[in-house]
Motif scaffolding. Sequence first.
Motif, PDB file in Angstrom:
ATOM      1  N   THR A  94       1.077  33.041 -38.759  1.00  0.00           N
ATOM      2  CA  THR A  94       2.269  33.220 -39.686  1.00  0.00           C
ATOM      3  C   THR A  94       3.165  32.092 -39.470  1.00  0.00           C
ATOM      4  O   THR A  94       3.295  31.214 -40.101  1.00  0.00           O
ATOM      5  N   GLY A 104       7.420  35.560 -36.298  1.00  0.00           N
ATOM      6  CA  GLY A 104       6.713  36.357 -37.117  1.00  0.00           C
ATOM      7  C   GLY A 104       7.470  37.584 -37.128  1.00  0.00           C
ATOM      8  O   GLY A 104       8.820  37.734 -37.011  1.00  0.00           O
ATOM      9  N   ASP A 138       6.985  42.323 -37.412  1.00  0.00           N
ATOM     10  CA  ASP A 138       6.251  43.508 -37.371  1.00  0.00           C
ATOM     11  C   ASP A 138       6.389  44.601 -38.389  1.00  0.00           C
ATOM     12  O   ASP A 138       5.494  45.106 -38.653  1.00  0.00           O
ATOM     13  N   ARG A 169      -0.432  52.036 -32.489  1.00  0.00           N
ATOM     14  CA  ARG A 169       0.994  51.337 -32.203  1.00  0.00           C
ATOM     15  C   ARG A 169       1.834  51.532 -33.386  1.00  0.00           C
ATOM     16  O   ARG A 169       1.264  51.582 -34.405  1.00  0.00           O
ATOM     17  N   ARG A 212      -3.982  41.997 -31.103  1.00  0.00           N
ATOM     18  CA  ARG A 212      -2.475  42.335 -31.270  1.00  0.00           C
ATOM     19  C   ARG A 212      -2.137  41.487 -32.383  1.00  0.00           C
ATOM     20  O   ARG A 212      -2.478  40.408 -32.810  1.00  0.00           O
ATOM     21  N   GLY A 213      -0.723  41.461 -32.725  1.00  0.00           N
ATOM     22  CA  GLY A 213      -0.062  40.820 -33.668  1.00  0.00           C
ATOM     23  C   GLY A 213      -0.447  41.509 -34.963  1.00  0.00           C
ATOM     24  O   GLY A 213      -1.458  42.153 -35.191  1.00  0.00           O
ATOM     25  N   ALA A 214       0.768  41.701 -35.880  1.00  0.00           N
ATOM     26  CA  ALA A 214       0.918  42.430 -36.982  1.00  0.00           C
ATOM     27  C   ALA A 214      -0.480  42.421 -37.927  1.00  0.00           C
ATOM     28  O   ALA A 214      -1.293  43.466 -38.345  1.00  0.00           O
ATOM     29  N   ILE A 218      -4.019  43.403 -36.232  1.00  0.00           N
ATOM     30  CA  ILE A 218      -3.836  44.732 -35.912  1.00  0.00           C
ATOM     31  C   ILE A 218      -4.588  45.354 -37.378  1.00  0.00           C
ATOM     32  O   ILE A 218      -5.279  46.294 -37.496  1.00  0.00           O
ATOM     33  N   THR A 261      -3.418  36.712 -36.247  1.00  0.00           N
ATOM     34  CA  THR A 261      -3.929  36.813 -37.573  1.00  0.00           C
ATOM     35  C   THR A 261      -5.526  36.579 -37.665  1.00  0.00           C
ATOM     36  O   THR A 261      -6.215  36.275 -36.807  1.00  0.00           O
TER      37      THR A 261
HETATM   38  O1  MRU Z   1       3.028  43.254 -29.081  1.00  0.00           O
HETATM   39  P1  MRU Z   1       2.372  42.199 -29.977  1.00  0.00           P
HETATM   40  O2  MRU Z   1       1.896  41.075 -29.066  1.00  0.00           O
HETATM   41  O3  MRU Z   1       1.371  42.401 -31.066  1.00  0.00           O
HETATM   42  O4  MRU Z   1       3.665  41.319 -30.534  1.00  0.00           O
HETATM   43  C1  MRU Z   1       3.623  40.566 -31.655  1.00  0.00           C
HETATM   44  C2  MRU Z   1       4.812  40.160 -32.375  1.00  0.00           C
HETATM   45  O5  MRU Z   1       5.674  40.761 -31.948  1.00  0.00           O
HETATM   46  C3  MRU Z   1       4.286  39.251 -33.370  1.00  0.00           C
HETATM   47  O6  MRU Z   1       5.513  38.167 -33.813  1.00  0.00           O
HETATM   48  C4  MRU Z   1       4.190  39.958 -34.727  1.00  0.00           C
HETATM   49  O7  MRU Z   1       3.170  40.848 -34.597  1.00  0.00           O
HETATM   50  C5  MRU Z   1       3.828  38.808 -35.854  1.00  0.00           C
HETATM   51  S1  MRU Z   1       2.232  38.297 -35.794  1.00  0.00           S
HETATM   52  C6  MRU Z   1       1.980  37.204 -36.953  1.00  0.00           C
END
Ligand code: MRU
Length: 361
Positions: free
Chosen positions: A177, A243, A245, A97, A54-56, A59, A172
């Motif tokens: 980030t 961070g 998304d 997602r 997870r995390g943009a 992903i 990441t």
């Molecule tokens: O649902 P998640 O855990 O994927 O949400 C993650 C976030 O909201 C992060 O802040 C975002 O993806 C930035 S990650 C560098």
Amino acid sequence: MKEKNIMEYETVALDEEQRAIAIIDQTLLPGRTEIIYLRTAKEIWEAIYLLKVRGAPAIGVAAAFGIYLLAEGIDTQDYNVFREEFVKQKEYLNSSRPTAVNLSWALERMEKVCRENEEYPVAQIKERLKVEAIAIKEEDIWVCKMLGEYGLSLVNPGDGILTHCNAGQLATSKYGTATAPIYLGQEKGYQFRVFADETRPLLQGARLTAYELSASGVDVTLICDNMSAAVMRNGWIDAVFVGCDRVAANGDTANKIGTSVVAAVAKRYRVPFYVCAPTSTIDMNTPTGEEIHIEQRPAEEVTQMWYKERMAPEGIKVYNPAFDVTDHDLISAIVTEYGIARAPFTQSLQEIFERKAKMNG
Ligand code: MRU
């Protein structure tokens, strides 16, 4: 044998020998560090949907490796047959997602490779897809490094920094980030005092941010989501780094649910609120936050998932959006790998993309 530090693991890796994506199953952290291997489209889709990865940015990298592996398995020499199956798999992964734009951004990049190499044999296209997926991961590392440098220029040694959710290394390929300025400051002896919001309902702040920062020797204090006003009123916070998304063209920013509350509180206490945003997370095709699709998640995440016993009445109505939109007027600056954007964001983000185009020839 000495246990490996969590920071020594790769969040997402391509394991060619196993013909799989190797990820840390983040749903098990911090209790257990387990590497799992994803091979099929369903396994990749589920790992993203269930937040094992997870995390943009992470992903995006997982999707790039995923579509490469799935393409590798398409058994044909015929370009049209290959392309049709590729697009089908791509659409499937893209449905895992909806909010983090890095998912569709990475998949689009991979499809472009497919499109632009139509005249080559399928085997060669597959090779180029691998090169592109690896480039997406390597760029992510460079981007986070740059975010660290620009972000660090906004704070001072000894500062108190608050962060929400996990925009760290675990989100990441390296450094994170929002955490990149913290790690860089740590290297330079800045001695930040970091406050990590626990981040209900899935506790990414408690399970992941508090874990990776403390494993790196950063002074980190865990707080509940409803404590950010208290610590800011105490005068303990000099800056907020979060961070994102998806950032819309006007600077409105979707990030983990609760981010907008922190931003509003920060404004009340005159604490600068910074969004750390790789340009891959800025979506210039989305004009404002209004158009951002916010993912809704199952009620069980709120009522029982992290409790020993269910903590809400059976059948209770639950509203569980995974993200919220922080209005651009609550954001002091958006930190990108090509510089720092300030209001008016419609103009400054455009300039960031012009700089990116210029620097990349
Ligand atoms: O649902 P998640 O855990 O994927 O949400 C993650 C976030 O909201 C992060 O802040 C975002 O993806 C930035 S990650 C560098």
